[in-house]
Motif scaffolding. Structure first.
Motif, mmCIF file in Angstrom:
data_model
loop_
_atom_site.group_PDB
_atom_site.id
_atom_site.type_symbol
_atom_site.label_atom_id
_atom_site.label_comp_id
_atom_site.label_asym_id
_atom_site.label_seq_id
_atom_site.Cartn_x
_atom_site.Cartn_y
_atom_site.Cartn_z
ATOM 1 N N ALA A 1 0.854 -1.189 0.000
ATOM 2 C CA ALA A 1 0.000 0.000 0.000
ATOM 3 C C ALA A 1 0.886 1.234 0.000
ATOM 4 N N VAL A 2 0.242 2.380 -0.177
ATOM 5 C CA VAL A 2 0.898 3.653 0.111
ATOM 6 C C VAL A 2 0.648 3.953 1.587
ATOM 7 N N TYR A 3 1.719 4.247 2.306
ATOM 8 C CA TYR A 3 1.630 4.513 3.736
ATOM 9 C C TYR A 3 1.740 6.014 3.984
ATOM 10 N N TYR A 4 0.799 6.511 4.784
ATOM 11 C CA TYR A 4 0.705 7.935 5.073
ATOM 12 C C TYR A 4 0.902 8.199 6.564
ATOM 13 N N CYS A 5 1.614 9.262 6.850
ATOM 14 C CA CYS A 5 1.755 9.763 8.206
ATOM 15 C C CYS A 5 0.784 10.927 8.387
ATOM 16 N N ALA A 6 0.224 11.053 9.576
ATOM 17 C CA ALA A 6 -0.740 12.116 9.833
ATOM 18 C C ALA A 6 -0.570 12.660 11.242
ATOM 19 N N THR A 7 -1.030 13.898 11.425
ATOM 20 C CA THR A 7 -0.931 14.579 12.711
ATOM 21 C C THR A 7 -2.309 14.867 13.277
ATOM 22 N N ASP A 8 -2.483 14.564 14.548
ATOM 23 C CA ASP A 8 -3.711 14.879 15.280
ATOM 24 C C ASP A 8 -3.392 15.995 16.271
ATOM 25 N N LEU A 9 -3.934 17.178 16.033
ATOM 26 C CA LEU A 9 -3.605 18.342 16.856
ATOM 27 C C LEU A 9 -4.096 18.221 18.301
ATOM 28 N N THR A 10 -5.036 17.322 18.554
ATOM 29 C CA THR A 10 -5.504 17.174 19.931
ATOM 30 C C THR A 10 -4.485 16.448 20.795
ATOM 31 N N GLY A 11 -3.565 15.712 20.142
ATOM 32 C CA GLY A 11 -2.556 14.990 20.912
ATOM 33 C C GLY A 11 -2.980 13.597 21.354
ATOM 34 N N ALA A 12 -4.211 13.203 21.070
ATOM 35 C CA ALA A 12 -4.714 11.933 21.594
ATOM 36 C C ALA A 12 -4.384 10.744 20.698
ATOM 37 N N GLY A 13 -4.407 10.943 19.387
ATOM 38 C CA GLY A 13 -4.223 9.826 18.463
ATOM 39 C C GLY A 13 -5.503 9.023 18.320
ATOM 40 N N GLY A 14 -5.402 7.857 17.714
ATOM 41 C CA GLY A 14 -6.569 7.022 17.520
ATOM 42 C C GLY A 14 -6.712 6.577 16.090
ATOM 43 N N SER A 15 -7.773 5.828 15.807
ATOM 44 C CA SER A 15 -7.931 5.161 14.516
ATOM 45 C C SER A 15 -8.806 5.896 13.511
ATOM 46 N N ALA A 16 -9.438 6.976 13.903
ATOM 47 C CA ALA A 16 -10.376 7.655 13.010
ATOM 48 C C ALA A 16 -9.657 8.626 12.085
ATOM 49 N N LEU A 17 -9.856 8.464 10.768
ATOM 50 C CA LEU A 17 -9.198 9.339 9.802
ATOM 51 C C LEU A 17 -9.553 10.804 10.040
ATOM 52 N N GLN A 18 -10.810 11.071 10.345
ATOM 53 C CA GLN A 18 -11.263 12.449 10.464
ATOM 54 C C GLN A 18 -10.668 13.166 11.664
ATOM 55 N N GLN A 19 -10.018 12.437 12.539
ATOM 56 C CA GLN A 19 -9.400 13.043 13.710
ATOM 57 C C GLN A 19 -8.090 13.745 13.362
ATOM 58 N N TYR A 20 -7.534 13.433 12.221
ATOM 59 C CA TYR A 20 -6.220 13.925 11.841
ATOM 60 C C TYR A 20 -6.329 15.154 10.954
ATOM 61 N N ASP A 21 -5.424 16.091 11.209
ATOM 62 C CA ASP A 21 -5.522 17.407 10.597
ATOM 63 C C ASP A 21 -4.551 17.623 9.445
ATOM 64 N N TYR A 22 -3.406 16.997 9.491
ATOM 65 C CA TYR A 22 -2.392 17.160 8.448
ATOM 66 C C TYR A 22 -1.902 15.788 8.011
ATOM 67 N N TRP A 23 -1.588 15.700 6.723
ATOM 68 C CA TRP A 23 -1.149 14.437 6.133
ATOM 69 C C TRP A 23 0.100 14.636 5.302
ATOM 70 N N GLY A 24 0.962 13.628 5.300
ATOM 71 C CA GLY A 24 2.099 13.643 4.401
ATOM 72 C C GLY A 24 1.704 13.128 3.025
ATOM 73 N N PRO A 25 2.610 13.209 2.057
ATOM 74 C CA PRO A 25 2.305 12.772 0.684
ATOM 75 C C PRO A 25 2.300 11.261 0.505
ATOM 76 N N GLY A 26 2.857 10.503 1.455
ATOM 77 C CA GLY A 26 2.847 9.048 1.386
ATOM 78 C C GLY A 26 4.120 8.455 0.835
ATOM 79 N N THR A 27 4.341 7.183 1.166
ATOM 80 C CA THR A 27 5.480 6.429 0.653
ATOM 81 C C THR A 27 4.989 5.027 0.290
ATOM 82 N N GLN A 28 5.439 4.519 -0.853
ATOM 83 C CA GLN A 28 4.970 3.233 -1.348
ATOM 84 C C GLN A 28 5.719 2.087 -0.686
#
Length: 124
Positions: free
Chosen positions: A92-119
């Motif tokens: 897959a393409v793997y993406y890193c993301a940042t959650d500004l609340t600091g909590a983390g978790g599994s929900a995509l919508q919780q994350y505010d910023y995303w990297g471009p991904g790496t294959q």
């Protein structure tokens, strides 16, 4: 401002290992949670693992538990995903993301910023 960039992807045989890194060039790293997600061709983006702002709480998807480990180094503003015992289904393409609340978790919508991904490609 958060600016994420992933590295470490590539082609590996089944059973092999890769280590992904995610750096925050905006250097806002230490107060935010980080997550790793992946998206295979024709499939929706899915949760892989997350780590809270302190590094004290992590979570991972059932499909990668026991094989993938997420860690972070706040001093270097980097988060890592160690992937062992890789399977073709991990391709897959793997993406890193940042959650500004600091909590983390599994929900995509919780994350505010995303990297471009790496294959990541795992051959059988």
């Amino acid at each position: 401002q958060v600016q994420l960039g992933e590295a470490g992807g590539g082609l590996v045989q089944a059973g092999g290992a890769l280590r992904l890194t995610c750096a925050d060039s905006g250097r806002t790293f230490s107060v935010y949670a980080r997550g790793w997600f992946r998206q295979a061709p024709g499939k929706e983006r899915e949760f892989v693992a997350s780590i809270d702002w302190s590094g004290g709480r992590t979570s991972s998807a059932d499909s990668v538990q026991g094989r993938f480990t997420i860690t972070r180094d706040n001093a270097q503003t980097t988060v890592f995903l160690q992937m062992n015992s890789l399977k073709p289904a991990d391709t897959a393409v793997y993406y890193c993301a940042t959650d500004l609340t600091g909590a983390g978790g599994s929900a995509l919508q919780q994350y505010d910023y995303w990297g471009p991904g790496t294959q990541v490609t795992v051959s059988s």
